[in-house]
Design an enzyme around this catalytic site. Sequence first.
Site, PDB file in Angstrom:
ATOM      1  N   ARG A 105       0.847  -1.193   0.000  1.00 24.78           N
ATOM      2  CA  ARG A 105       0.000   0.000   0.000  1.00 24.78           C
ATOM      3  C   ARG A 105       0.874   1.231   0.000  1.00 24.78           C
ATOM      4  O   ARG A 105       1.698   1.395   0.897  1.00 24.78           O
ATOM      5  CB  ARG A 105      -0.843   0.034   1.290  1.00 24.78           C
ATOM      6  CG  ARG A 105      -2.096  -0.746   1.208  1.00 24.78           C
ATOM      7  CD  ARG A 105      -3.180  -0.202   2.094  1.00 24.78           C
ATOM      8  NE  ARG A 105      -2.838  -0.091   3.504  1.00 24.78           N
ATOM      9  CZ  ARG A 105      -3.707   0.293   4.412  1.00 24.78           C
ATOM     10  NH1 ARG A 105      -4.939   0.597   4.075  1.00 24.78           N
ATOM     11  NH2 ARG A 105      -3.363   0.378   5.675  1.00 24.78           N
ATOM     12  N   THR A 109      -1.261   7.462  -0.806  1.00 26.25           N
ATOM     13  CA  THR A 109      -2.514   7.343  -1.576  1.00 26.25           C
ATOM     14  C   THR A 109      -3.368   6.163  -1.092  1.00 26.25           C
ATOM     15  O   THR A 109      -4.549   6.087  -1.436  1.00 26.25           O
ATOM     16  CB  THR A 109      -2.205   7.100  -3.063  1.00 26.25           C
ATOM     17  OG1 THR A 109      -1.528   5.838  -3.178  1.00 26.25           O
ATOM     18  CG2 THR A 109      -1.335   8.190  -3.649  1.00 26.25           C
ATOM     19  N   ASP A 201      -1.164  -3.477  12.412  1.00 27.03           N
ATOM     20  CA  ASP A 201      -0.649  -3.898  11.104  1.00 27.03           C
ATOM     21  C   ASP A 201      -0.375  -5.410  11.161  1.00 27.03           C
ATOM     22  O   ASP A 201       0.504  -5.866  11.902  1.00 27.03           O
ATOM     23  CB  ASP A 201       0.638  -3.127  10.781  1.00 27.03           C
ATOM     24  CG  ASP A 201       1.106  -3.415   9.365  1.00 27.03           C
ATOM     25  OD1 ASP A 201       1.141  -2.483   8.564  1.00 27.03           O
ATOM     26  OD2 ASP A 201       1.427  -4.586   9.054  1.00 27.03           O
ATOM     27  N   ASP A 204       3.242  -6.529  10.329  1.00 24.88           N
ATOM     28  CA  ASP A 204       4.194  -6.179  11.393  1.00 24.88           C
ATOM     29  C   ASP A 204       4.015  -7.072  12.613  1.00 24.88           C
ATOM     30  O   ASP A 204       4.983  -7.519  13.225  1.00 24.88           O
ATOM     31  CB  ASP A 204       4.011  -4.712  11.814  1.00 24.88           C
ATOM     32  CG  ASP A 204       4.623  -3.748  10.803  1.00 24.88           C
ATOM     33  OD1 ASP A 204       5.451  -4.192   9.990  1.00 24.88           O
ATOM     34  OD2 ASP A 204       4.248  -2.570  10.825  1.00 24.88           O
TER      35      ASP A 204
HETATM   36  N1  URA Z   1      -3.690  -3.636   6.965  1.00 24.77           N
HETATM   37  C1  URA Z   1      -3.342  -3.988   8.220  1.00 24.77           C
HETATM   38  O1  URA Z   1      -2.397  -4.743   8.433  1.00 24.77           O
HETATM   39  N2  URA Z   1      -4.068  -3.507   9.243  1.00 24.77           N
HETATM   40  C2  URA Z   1      -5.120  -2.693   9.069  1.00 24.77           C
HETATM   41  O2  URA Z   1      -5.751  -2.307  10.050  1.00 24.77           O
HETATM   42  C3  URA Z   1      -5.460  -2.331   7.744  1.00 24.77           C
HETATM   43  C4  URA Z   1      -4.735  -2.822   6.706  1.00 24.77           C
END
Ligand code: URA
Length: 210
Positions: A105, A109, A201, A204
């Site tokens: 991502r 954007t 995330d 992560d």
């Molecule tokens: N991707 C993620 O890892 N966590 C989110 O909350 C949204 C997209």
Amino acid sequence: MPAPFTIIDHPLIQHKLTIMRDKQTSTASFRRLLREISLLLCYEVTRDLTLTTKRIETPMQKMDAPTLEGKKLVFASILRAGNGLLEGMLDLVPAARVAHIGLYRDHDTLEPVEYYFKAPEKLEDRLVIVVDPMLATSNSATAAIEKLKERGAKQIRFLCLLAAPEGVKKFRASQPDVPIYTAALDECLNEKGYIMPGLGDAGDRMYGTK
Ligand code: URA
């Protein structure tokens, strides 16, 4: 009418998901729980697969025994977080074929940028289950599915752990033929595109990169 949206509310899934959401949960536990949950999710997403029979011989007698019909399934993992779901699914369906779709991502954007795509042959004859733990903006999921459709896939399902209402709405508008399976529908997206309350995330937390 768009394809079904299914929340898989099995108590074991909900229990494990709560532990995963907790920020105190370690990377090792998070990864283990994701693997366990993915077995349970895979069980549900494949519940209605078509069976045929084949003639076998047990030690006692011949019989026509149930077996999965058609070509091997494809699990399509949206890198990198999709791999967390993929591993458990492959434990359950070891003969499945695997597609890898590399998308990240863009932080400004929130649009997906593709950096890798590799998929098995004959996608048109196979059920393709696309996996990504988080259905947030739906941009990555949609980009991955469009690419798979370009390569011939016709029968596609999308499996995630958490979905945001905004992402579900957008996904269903652009991919009305693709059913969504998720363990939970959360409240909303925040201004950075994260699911709230979410789990942070997923990549992560899975790989300890933050
Ligand atoms: N991707 C993620 O890892 N966590 C989110 O909350 C949204 C997209």
